[in-house]
Design a protein around this motif. Structure first.
Motif, short mmCIF file in Angstrom:
data_model
loop_
_atom_site.label_atom_id
_atom_site.label_comp_id
_atom_site.label_asym_id
_atom_site.label_seq_id
_atom_site.Cartn_x
_atom_site.Cartn_y
_atom_site.Cartn_z
N SER A 216 -31.75 -0.27 50.55
CA SER A 216 -30.98 -0.69 51.72
C SER A 216 -29.95 -1.78 51.41
N GLN A 217 -30.20 -2.60 50.39
CA GLN A 217 -29.25 -3.68 50.11
C GLN A 217 -28.12 -3.25 49.17
N TYR A 218 -28.12 -1.98 48.74
CA TYR A 218 -27.08 -1.52 47.82
C TYR A 218 -26.07 -0.63 48.54
N PRO A 219 -24.81 -0.66 48.09
CA PRO A 219 -23.81 0.17 48.76
C PRO A 219 -24.06 1.68 48.62
N ALA A 220 -24.67 2.11 47.52
CA ALA A 220 -24.98 3.54 47.36
C ALA A 220 -26.49 3.73 47.52
N LYS A 221 -26.87 4.66 48.36
CA LYS A 221 -28.29 4.78 48.73
C LYS A 221 -28.89 6.15 48.44
N PHE B 202 -34.47 2.30 31.01
CA PHE B 202 -34.10 1.18 31.89
C PHE B 202 -35.25 0.66 32.74
N GLU B 203 -36.02 1.57 33.31
CA GLU B 203 -37.07 1.13 34.23
C GLU B 203 -38.16 0.38 33.47
N PHE B 204 -38.49 0.85 32.29
CA PHE B 204 -39.46 0.15 31.45
C PHE B 204 -38.93 -1.26 31.14
N GLY B 205 -37.68 -1.32 30.72
CA GLY B 205 -37.07 -2.61 30.39
C GLY B 205 -37.03 -3.55 31.58
N GLN B 206 -36.75 -2.98 32.75
CA GLN B 206 -36.72 -3.79 33.96
C GLN B 206 -38.08 -4.45 34.20
N GLY B 207 -39.14 -3.66 34.03
CA GLY B 207 -40.50 -4.19 34.24
C GLY B 207 -40.80 -5.33 33.27
N GLU B 208 -40.37 -5.17 32.03
CA GLU B 208 -40.68 -6.20 31.03
C GLU B 208 -39.82 -7.46 31.23
N LEU B 209 -38.57 -7.27 31.65
CA LEU B 209 -37.73 -8.43 31.96
C LEU B 209 -38.32 -9.23 33.11
N LYS B 210 -38.83 -8.49 34.08
CA LYS B 210 -39.46 -9.14 35.23
C LYS B 210 -40.65 -9.98 34.78
N LYS B 211 -41.46 -9.42 33.89
CA LYS B 211 -42.61 -10.18 33.37
C LYS B 211 -42.14 -11.39 32.57
N ASP C 298 -32.32 11.85 31.25
CA ASP C 298 -32.11 10.45 31.60
C ASP C 298 -32.78 10.16 32.94
N ALA C 299 -33.15 8.93 33.15
CA ALA C 299 -33.75 8.55 34.43
C ALA C 299 -33.59 7.04 34.61
N THR C 300 -32.64 6.67 35.44
CA THR C 300 -32.42 5.23 35.65
C THR C 300 -32.37 4.89 37.13
N VAL C 301 -33.18 5.60 37.93
CA VAL C 301 -33.20 5.29 39.35
C VAL C 301 -34.19 4.13 39.58
N GLY D 23 -31.07 -0.16 36.72
CA GLY D 23 -30.23 0.97 36.39
C GLY D 23 -29.18 1.20 37.47
N TRP D 24 -29.58 0.93 38.70
CA TRP D 24 -28.67 1.17 39.82
C TRP D 24 -27.47 0.24 39.80
N VAL D 25 -27.70 -1.04 39.56
CA VAL D 25 -26.56 -1.96 39.52
C VAL D 25 -25.64 -1.64 38.35
N ALA D 26 -26.23 -1.13 37.25
CA ALA D 26 -25.38 -0.74 36.12
C ALA D 26 -24.50 0.44 36.52
N GLN D 27 -25.08 1.39 37.24
CA GLN D 27 -24.29 2.55 37.69
C GLN D 27 -23.24 2.13 38.71
N LEU D 28 -23.62 1.23 39.60
CA LEU D 28 -22.67 0.76 40.62
C LEU D 28 -21.47 0.08 39.97
N ALA D 29 -21.74 -0.64 38.89
CA ALA D 29 -20.66 -1.36 38.22
C ALA D 29 -19.60 -0.40 37.68
N GLY D 30 -19.99 0.84 37.43
CA GLY D 30 -19.04 1.83 36.94
C GLY D 30 -18.00 2.20 37.99
N GLY D 31 -18.29 1.93 39.26
CA GLY D 31 -17.31 2.13 40.32
C GLY D 31 -17.08 3.57 40.73
#
Lengths: 87, 404
Positions: free
Chosen positions: B43-48, B111-120, B190-193, B197-205
């Protein structure tokens, strides 16, 4: 004085959480003296397992000591030695 | 004379179907896998919207040993590989380890694995980061894990070129087979949902911000305004044609031609390299434009990019000179998995004599394309062209041909 003991079931639980189990390997079976490699755990799995033990028990395992450990029995002894030293 | 390379097995994990049959049934039936994101709160992202692979329970397919060390994209790739090998009738345990290699495409890694580890890392500290982060995020991890699980020790690697990489990997697999390795597992998943991953995709415009699944991804439509990303892709088993024939394998088709170019510097005023990539692929396959029965378009759904693609196709085939389709309108763009999935669709189209439709699109006549919309079009398909572009200037094209 600390009464904390690291048991075989603690090790099994942590191994499963951190690295899972290889197909066809029963961690409840006769594995205490089996080589970790035969059980399907490579060095990275042991690093992950060691890290989890350190966090949970508040001890520090020497990297070299961890590399010298080849079987579940040796790892349990290493951890209990550290727990005793920390007590 | 170079030996020909054929596809003997398919493994599909798509937002509109898990497994080749489900995917193809859905695709011919016009059923979409695009919807509001369910894997996190968008909900907080422009693409849903996204194309999410649903109904995939990794633990049902993979040993627990692999779960703590794999990202979602790797789990999907491992299972799709199992399906593709079974489809090809190949038991890797029965083949010499050095006769099999793996070349997949990747665009982002785990990406999702990396996201989890960055969070930790930031919430609990460095000691909480998984030892498996060392490779689970990495671009080459799907190739590596497929290789280890199936005992494949032949030449292997990974190709990274966004959407175009999915075809570049197939081309690299073909090269390796021609150099003497009989079988290569190729394609891409690929799977970056996930939020990172989403903000990276959004940055592509280039993401569509529409919230209507039927209007969000409409390439070659006057209302095109970006794409919907998705997850998944396809794994293909490629073999030396003679070796496949010798073991009596069922053949989907031949990887007959490949071309790849890079765009000129933006603002140079020079033509995109896309037309040239298509011409190179046709020339490599030794087919003329009139012999091509269908084109699976890149279908960026960014007006400028749609114009470039239509211009390239019309320069090669003439206006409305060839049927064009984009079944990815039912899955979203799958990064490196998109073109391998299009290749699977092209091979299935050859087998079934039918062109799958582009859904939801009211073609802008200004593009002068014969876009197959609404429903499948029966057609004798012997030669198909698959086009893929990667962000940053990558253009690739592959020609597949019916096996004789």
């Amino acid at each position: 004085m600390s009464e904390q003991q690291f048991t075989r079931s603690d090790l099994t639980r942590i191994l499963l959480e951190g690295a899972g189990a290889e197909e066809g390997v029963d961690l409840n079976g006769d594995i205490l003296d089996a080589d970790f490699e035969e059980l399907g755990y490579e060095s990275l799995a042991l690093l992950e397992t060691g890290g989890r033990i350190e966090r949970e028990y508040g001890i520090s395992l020497d990297d070299t000591a961890l590399t010298d450990v080849h079987t579940p029995r040796q790892l349990i002894e290493l951890v209990n030695g550290q727990l005793l030293a920390a007590a | 004379m170079t030996s020909s390379v054929v596809v003997t097995g398919l493994g599909v994990a798509s937002p509109n179907g898990l497994g080749t049959k489900d995917y193809w049934d859905a695709t011919l039936g016009g059923r979409s896998g695009i919807g509001r994101i369910s894997r996190f709160d968008p909900s907080q992202y422009p693409a849903k919207l996204a194309g999410e692979v649903s109904g995939f329970a990794a633990a049902e397919h993979l040993p627990s040993r692999l779960l703590p060390q794999t990202d979602r994209m790797t789990r999907l790739a491992l299972v799709a590989t199992d399906w593709a090998l079974a489809d090809a009738g190949v038991d890797p345990e029965q083949l010499p380890a050095y006769d099999m290699g793996v070349v997949t495409a990747s665009s982002a890694g785990g990406f999702e694995f990396g996201q989890g580890e960055l969070k930790k890392l930031w919430s609990m500290g460095a000691s909480h980061v998984s030892a498996y982060q060392s490779f689970a995020w990495f671009y080459a991890v799907n190739s590596g894990q497929i290789s280890i699980r199936n005992g494949m020790k032949g030449p292997s690697g990974v190709v990274v070129a966004d959407q175009a990489g999915g075809l570049d990997a197939i081309a690299q697999a073909r090269r390796l087979i021609r150099k003497g390795t009989p079988l290569i597992v190729s394609g891409g998943i690929d799977a970056t949902v996930c939020p990172w991953g989403w903000v990276a995709q959004l940055a592509g415009g280039r993401l569509s911000t529409s919230e209507q699944p039927e209007r969000a991804y409409v390439p070659f439509d006057a209302e095109a305004a970006g794409h919907v990303p998705g997850e998944g892709g396809a794994i293909l088993i490629l073999e030396d044609a003679a070796a496949a024939r010798a073991r009596g394998a069922r053949v989907y088709g031949e990887i007959a031609g490949y071309g790849s170019t890079f765009d000129p510097k933006p603002g140079s005023g020079r033509e995109s390299g896309l037309r040239r990539a298509i011409e190179l692929a046709l020339s490599d396959a030794q087919v003329t434009p009139s012999q091509v029965d269908v084109v699976f378009a890149d279908a960026a759904a960014v007006p400028e990019l749609d114009r470039i693609e239509a211009a390239a196709l019309n320069a090669v085939f003439g206006p409305r000179g060839v049927p064009v389709t984009a079944p990815k309108t039912m899955t979203g763009r799958l990064s490196s998995g998109g073109a391998p999935l299009d290749l699977a669709a092209a091979l299935l189209a050859i087998g079934d004599g039918v062109i799958p439709p582009t859904t939801n699109v009211a073609p802008d006549e200004g593009y002068e394309l014969d876009l197959v919309t609404g429903r499948p079009r029966p057609a004798a398909v012997r030669v198909a062209l698959v086009v893929a572009r990667g962000e940053g200037g990558f253009n690739s094209a592959v020609v597949v041909r019916a096996a004789d």
